[in-house]
Write an enzyme that holds these catalytic residues in place. Structure first.
Site, PDB file in Angstrom:
ATOM      1  N   GLY A  14       0.826  -1.314   0.094  1.00  0.00           N
ATOM      2  CA  GLY A  14       0.090  -0.125  -0.147  1.00  0.00           C
ATOM      3  C   GLY A  14       0.945   1.238  -0.031  1.00  0.00           C
ATOM      4  N   THR A  16       1.692   3.612  -2.570  1.00  0.00           N
ATOM      5  CA  THR A  16       1.753   4.495  -3.748  1.00  0.00           C
ATOM      6  C   THR A  16       1.671   5.720  -3.355  1.00  0.00           C
ATOM      7  OG1 THR A  16      -0.491   4.035  -4.463  1.00  0.00           O
ATOM      8  CG2 THR A  16       1.037   2.710  -5.549  1.00  0.00           C
ATOM      9  N   GLY A  20       2.923   5.068   3.166  1.00  0.00           N
ATOM     10  CA  GLY A  20       3.581   3.892   2.609  1.00  0.00           C
ATOM     11  C   GLY A  20       4.601   4.351   1.831  1.00  0.00           C
ATOM     12  N   SER A 140      -2.335   1.772  14.527  1.00  0.00           N
ATOM     13  CA  SER A 140      -2.882   3.283  14.547  1.00  0.00           C
ATOM     14  C   SER A 140      -3.053   3.470  16.067  1.00  0.00           C
ATOM     15  CB  SER A 140      -4.008   3.194  14.147  1.00  0.00           C
ATOM     16  OG  SER A 140      -4.898   4.564  14.258  1.00  0.00           O
ATOM     17  N   TYR A 153     -12.818  -0.142  12.100  1.00  0.00           N
ATOM     18  CA  TYR A 153     -11.462   0.219  11.641  1.00  0.00           C
ATOM     19  C   TYR A 153     -10.571   0.081  12.770  1.00  0.00           C
ATOM     20  CZ  TYR A 153      -7.432   3.078  10.902  1.00  0.00           C
ATOM     21  OH  TYR A 153      -5.984   3.630  10.645  1.00  0.00           O
TER      22      TYR A 153
END
Length: 263
Positions: A14, A16, A20, A140, A153
């Site tokens: 992940g 791009t 990341g 996180s 999440y």
């Protein structure tokens, strides 16, 4: 401290954009050979070109949907071995708990958790056989400070933190370290775009809107601002380095002091 990762093969999922991408750039700058991933070939190609321009070094990309077993298998087939694995790929989005259906829960679990499980299960075996390697899970502050608007999440981020700690124990004594990185709200492309739209609507500067956003949504923040992707990446690059050989099984927080504990 000079971090030298020359000859180390790194995979960042992940990657791009956002955190990341910043990690990939940091590892390239330190001399690692980097493979990035993204869902589409166009995004991967654009990111590879940008990294070559911004950091140089050896970088390539694989387009794959890592939220599926087939996508993980495609990455493993293309890159069967690695010295550094950064499990960064993830999705997020606020949604009312009572309106979050089974499919959404499963999607978040598949992308945020199972991608990391599948890839770590494969790459850790090669690292173990060489008695050397680095695995990281991007968790996180939401793993500890579960947001009411994103319970689905927060659950995934608690899960990867647990897996990170457990895998560190599995690999005890091998020279392979496993850690979780815990960012807080970060200036990713999506967040910046949202704040810019809010600033335009409210007739305020981006800095004012950011300060208001943090005060309203993360009032316990000590730094009182969003972190930058580079600040999070700095922790990841350190944890990937030889200098971090005694750091394993840890939750490395880069969240500006939002979580109100010292542990």
């Amino acid at each position: 401290m000079k971090i030298d990762l020359t000859g180390q093969r790194a995979i960042i999922t992940g990657s791009t954009a956002g955190i990341g991408y910043a990690i990939a750039k940091g590892l390239l700058t330190a001399g690692a050979e980097v493979t990035i991933t993204g869902r589409t070939q166009d995004r991967v190609d654009s990111a590879v070109e940008a990294l070559q321009r911004d950091a140089g070094g050896t970088v390539s990309g694989i387009a794959a949907d890592l939220g599926t077993r087939a996508g993980c298998d495609a990455l493993i087939t293309a890159r069967p071995d690695a010295d550094i694995l950064i499990n960064n790929v993830g999705i997020f989005g606020p949604q009312d708990f009572f309106e979050t259906d089974d499919e959404t829960w499963q999607q978040f679990f598949d992308v945020n958790v199972m991608s990391a499980v599948r890839l770590s299960r494969h790459y850790a075996q090669g690292m173990k056989s060489r008695n050397q390697g680095r695995i990281q899970f991007l968790s996180s502050e939401s793993a500890l400070n579960i947001p009411a608007e994103m319970v689905h999440y927060g659950m995934t981020k608690s899960a990867v933190q647990s897996i990170s700690r457990g895998l560190a124990k599995v690999l005890a004594g091998t020279g392979v370290t496993v850690n979780a990185i815990l960012p807080g709200p970060t200036r990713s492309e999506g967040v910046v775009a949202m704040l810019e739209a809010m600033a335009k609507e409210q007739g305020k500067s981006l800095e004012e809107v950011e300060a208001d956003f943090v005060a309203d949504n993360r009032p316990s923040s000590i730094i009182g601002r969003l972190a930058t992707p580079e600040e999070v990446a700095n922790m990841a690059v350190y944890a990937a380095s030889p200098q971090a050989s005694a750091t394993t099984g840890a939750a490395l927080r880069v969240e500006g002091g939002i979580v109100d504990t010292m542990a």
